[in-house]
Design a protein around this motif. Structure first.
Motif, PDB file in Angstrom:
ATOM      1  N   LEU A 139       0.817  -1.205   0.000  1.00 45.15           N
ATOM      2  CA  LEU A 139       0.000   0.000   0.000  1.00 45.15           C
ATOM      3  C   LEU A 139       0.855   1.260   0.000  1.00 45.15           C
ATOM      4  N   ASP A 140       0.286   2.319  -0.533  1.00 46.27           N
ATOM      5  CA  ASP A 140       0.927   3.632  -0.546  1.00 46.27           C
ATOM      6  C   ASP A 140       0.132   4.576   0.340  1.00 46.27           C
ATOM      7  N   GLY A 141       0.813   5.600   0.842  1.00 41.97           N
ATOM      8  CA  GLY A 141       0.125   6.636   1.599  1.00 41.97           C
ATOM      9  C   GLY A 141       0.742   6.850   2.962  1.00 41.97           C
ATOM     10  N   GLU A 142       0.119   7.777   3.678  1.00 41.87           N
ATOM     11  CA  GLU A 142       0.524   8.064   5.044  1.00 41.87           C
ATOM     12  C   GLU A 142      -0.032   6.986   5.972  1.00 41.87           C
ATOM     13  N   ARG A 143       0.427   7.004   7.206  1.00 41.79           N
ATOM     14  CA  ARG A 143       0.047   5.998   8.200  1.00 41.79           C
ATOM     15  C   ARG A 143      -1.473   5.790   8.273  1.00 41.79           C
ATOM     16  N   ALA A 144      -2.229   6.848   8.425  1.00 39.26           N
ATOM     17  CA  ALA A 144      -3.685   6.728   8.550  1.00 39.26           C
ATOM     18  C   ALA A 144      -4.305   6.139   7.285  1.00 39.26           C
ATOM     19  N   GLU A 145      -3.785   6.508   6.126  1.00 40.48           N
ATOM     20  CA  GLU A 145      -4.305   5.979   4.865  1.00 40.48           C
ATOM     21  C   GLU A 145      -4.027   4.485   4.740  1.00 40.48           C
ATOM     22  N   ILE A 146      -2.837   4.065   5.125  1.00 41.84           N
ATOM     23  CA  ILE A 146      -2.481   2.645   5.070  1.00 41.84           C
ATOM     24  C   ILE A 146      -3.379   1.846   6.003  1.00 41.84           C
ATOM     25  N   ARG A 147      -3.596   2.362   7.185  1.00 45.06           N
ATOM     26  CA  ARG A 147      -4.464   1.661   8.142  1.00 45.06           C
ATOM     27  C   ARG A 147      -5.894   1.551   7.606  1.00 45.06           C
ATOM     28  N   GLU A 148      -6.418   2.629   7.027  1.00 39.79           N
ATOM     29  CA  GLU A 148      -7.792   2.608   6.514  1.00 39.79           C
ATOM     30  C   GLU A 148      -7.908   1.684   5.292  1.00 39.79           C
ATOM     31  N   GLN A 149      -6.908   1.702   4.418  1.00 41.18           N
ATOM     32  CA  GLN A 149      -6.904   0.789   3.269  1.00 41.18           C
ATOM     33  C   GLN A 149      -6.847  -0.661   3.737  1.00 41.18           C
ATOM     34  N   THR A 150      -6.122  -0.903   4.811  1.00 38.98           N
ATOM     35  CA  THR A 150      -6.026  -2.256   5.360  1.00 38.98           C
ATOM     36  C   THR A 150      -7.375  -2.721   5.888  1.00 38.98           C
ATOM     37  N   VAL A 151      -8.093  -1.848   6.575  1.00 42.08           N
ATOM     38  CA  VAL A 151      -9.422  -2.199   7.084  1.00 42.08           C
ATOM     39  C   VAL A 151     -10.333  -2.574   5.917  1.00 42.08           C
ATOM     40  N   SER A 152     -10.385  -1.744   4.878  1.00 42.59           N
ATOM     41  CA  SER A 152     -11.239  -2.037   3.722  1.00 42.59           C
ATOM     42  C   SER A 152     -10.829  -3.343   3.049  1.00 42.59           C
ATOM     43  N   SER A 153      -9.544  -3.549   2.897  1.00 46.50           N
ATOM     44  CA  SER A 153      -9.059  -4.775   2.250  1.00 46.50           C
ATOM     45  C   SER A 153      -9.376  -6.014   3.082  1.00 46.50           C
ATOM     46  N   ALA A 154      -9.262  -5.903   4.401  1.00 46.56           N
ATOM     47  CA  ALA A 154      -9.581  -7.028   5.281  1.00 46.56           C
ATOM     48  C   ALA A 154     -11.064  -7.363   5.202  1.00 46.56           C
ATOM     49  N   LEU A 155     -11.905  -6.350   5.196  1.00 47.55           N
ATOM     50  CA  LEU A 155     -13.345  -6.572   5.079  1.00 47.55           C
ATOM     51  C   LEU A 155     -13.682  -7.249   3.747  1.00 47.55           C
ATOM     52  N   ALA A 156     -13.062  -6.784   2.674  1.00 47.22           N
ATOM     53  CA  ALA A 156     -13.310  -7.370   1.353  1.00 47.22           C
ATOM     54  C   ALA A 156     -12.836  -8.820   1.303  1.00 47.22           C
ATOM     55  N   LEU A 157     -11.680  -9.104   1.907  1.00 53.18           N
ATOM     56  CA  LEU A 157     -11.147 -10.463   1.899  1.00 53.18           C
ATOM     57  C   LEU A 157     -12.038 -11.423   2.676  1.00 53.18           C
ATOM     58  N   VAL A 158     -12.492 -11.020   3.855  1.00 51.04           N
ATOM     59  CA  VAL A 158     -13.346 -11.911   4.639  1.00 51.04           C
ATOM     60  C   VAL A 158     -14.720 -12.049   3.988  1.00 51.04           C
ATOM     61  N   LEU A 159     -15.217 -10.996   3.357  1.00 52.00           N
ATOM     62  CA  LEU A 159     -16.484 -11.090   2.630  1.00 52.00           C
ATOM     63  C   LEU A 159     -16.372 -12.111   1.498  1.00 52.00           C
ATOM     64  N   GLU A 160     -15.270 -12.065   0.789  1.00 49.67           N
ATOM     65  CA  GLU A 160     -15.030 -13.030  -0.290  1.00 49.67           C
ATOM     66  C   GLU A 160     -14.992 -14.459   0.250  1.00 49.67           C
ATOM     67  N   ALA A 161     -14.310 -14.659   1.369  1.00 48.89           N
ATOM     68  CA  ALA A 161     -14.209 -15.998   1.965  1.00 48.89           C
ATOM     69  C   ALA A 161     -15.566 -16.489   2.457  1.00 48.89           C
ATOM     70  N   VAL A 162     -16.311 -15.624   3.110  1.00 50.36           N
ATOM     71  CA  VAL A 162     -17.631 -16.005   3.616  1.00 50.36           C
ATOM     72  C   VAL A 162     -18.562 -16.344   2.450  1.00 50.36           C
ATOM     73  N   SER A 163     -18.539 -15.506   1.428  1.00 49.40           N
ATOM     74  CA  SER A 163     -19.412 -15.710   0.268  1.00 49.40           C
ATOM     75  C   SER A 163     -19.090 -17.007  -0.476  1.00 49.40           C
ATOM     76  N   ALA A 164     -17.829 -17.433  -0.442  1.00 54.78           N
ATOM     77  CA  ALA A 164     -17.408 -18.637  -1.152  1.00 54.78           C
ATOM     78  C   ALA A 164     -17.665 -19.921  -0.359  1.00 54.78           C
ATOM     79  N   THR A 165     -18.033 -19.779   0.900  1.00 53.68           N
ATOM     80  CA  THR A 165     -18.263 -20.943   1.761  1.00 53.68           C
ATOM     81  C   THR A 165     -19.724 -21.363   1.670  1.00 53.68           C
ATOM     82  N   PRO A 166     -19.981 -22.643   1.418  1.00 59.19           N
ATOM     83  CA  PRO A 166     -21.376 -23.093   1.341  1.00 59.19           C
ATOM     84  C   PRO A 166     -22.136 -22.818   2.639  1.00 59.19           C
TER      85      PRO A 166
END
Length: 171
Positions: A139-166
């Protein structure tokens, strides 16, 4: 590299909560560089107690090891900023809290390098009924931007995993 999505964390969290509710599944979090922000976003929506059990903010290495069960060998060999550590954090909090799914965040938000790893290097992991999946972000950006991008990416990753699970997989 920017995350693969530009979705607002609150919107992502609401979508994730709806998917977890539909499946009757619960989520736990293990956070390092996000320092509780992921749990804050997940618990902000009304009804979040139906899908989010809680989490561990394991900012210090000792907490990762003593509470989440990250092995000293993993820390020695790969460091706390690694896919291996993220995977152990996610498995550890899933087992500790008893959720069907768990997501973890670890990385370098800055302003300086950690473990000789660059600012913006982040690892996420999702533990679920089908095992553990990790993802590396640069990721690029300042500390706060990296942290916020990480939160969004983590949410997207777990959503993908949950959606793919029967539906009905409780692992």
């Amino acid at each position: 590299m920017a995350p693969a999505h530009d979705t607002d964390p609150m919107t992502l969290a609401a979508t994730l909560q709806a998917e977890l509710l539909r499946r009757g599944a619960m989520l736990a979090t293990a956070e390092s560089l996000t320092g509780g922000r992921l749990g804050d976003v997940l618990s902000a929506a009304p009804g979040s107690s139906d899908t989010y059990l809680g989490g561990v903010v394991s900012y210090a290495t000792e907490v990762k090891q003593k509470v989440l069960g990250v092995s000293p060998e993993t820390v020695e060999r790969h460091g706390v900023v690694s896919a291996e550590c993220a995977a152990e954090m996610a498995r550890g909090v899933r087992d500790l809290i008893g959720a069907e799914f768990a997501v973890s965040t670890t990385g370098v938000a800055g302003p300086t390098r950690q473990e000789d790893k660059p600012v913006g290097l982040v690892f996420l992991a999702v533990a679920g009924p089908d095992g553990v999946r990790t993802e590396r972000l640069d990721l690029d950006g300042e500390r706060a931007e990296i942290r916020e991008q990480t939160v969004s990416s983590a949410l997207a990753l777990v959503l993908e995993a949950v959606s793919a699970t029967p539906v009905g997989s409780r692992g």
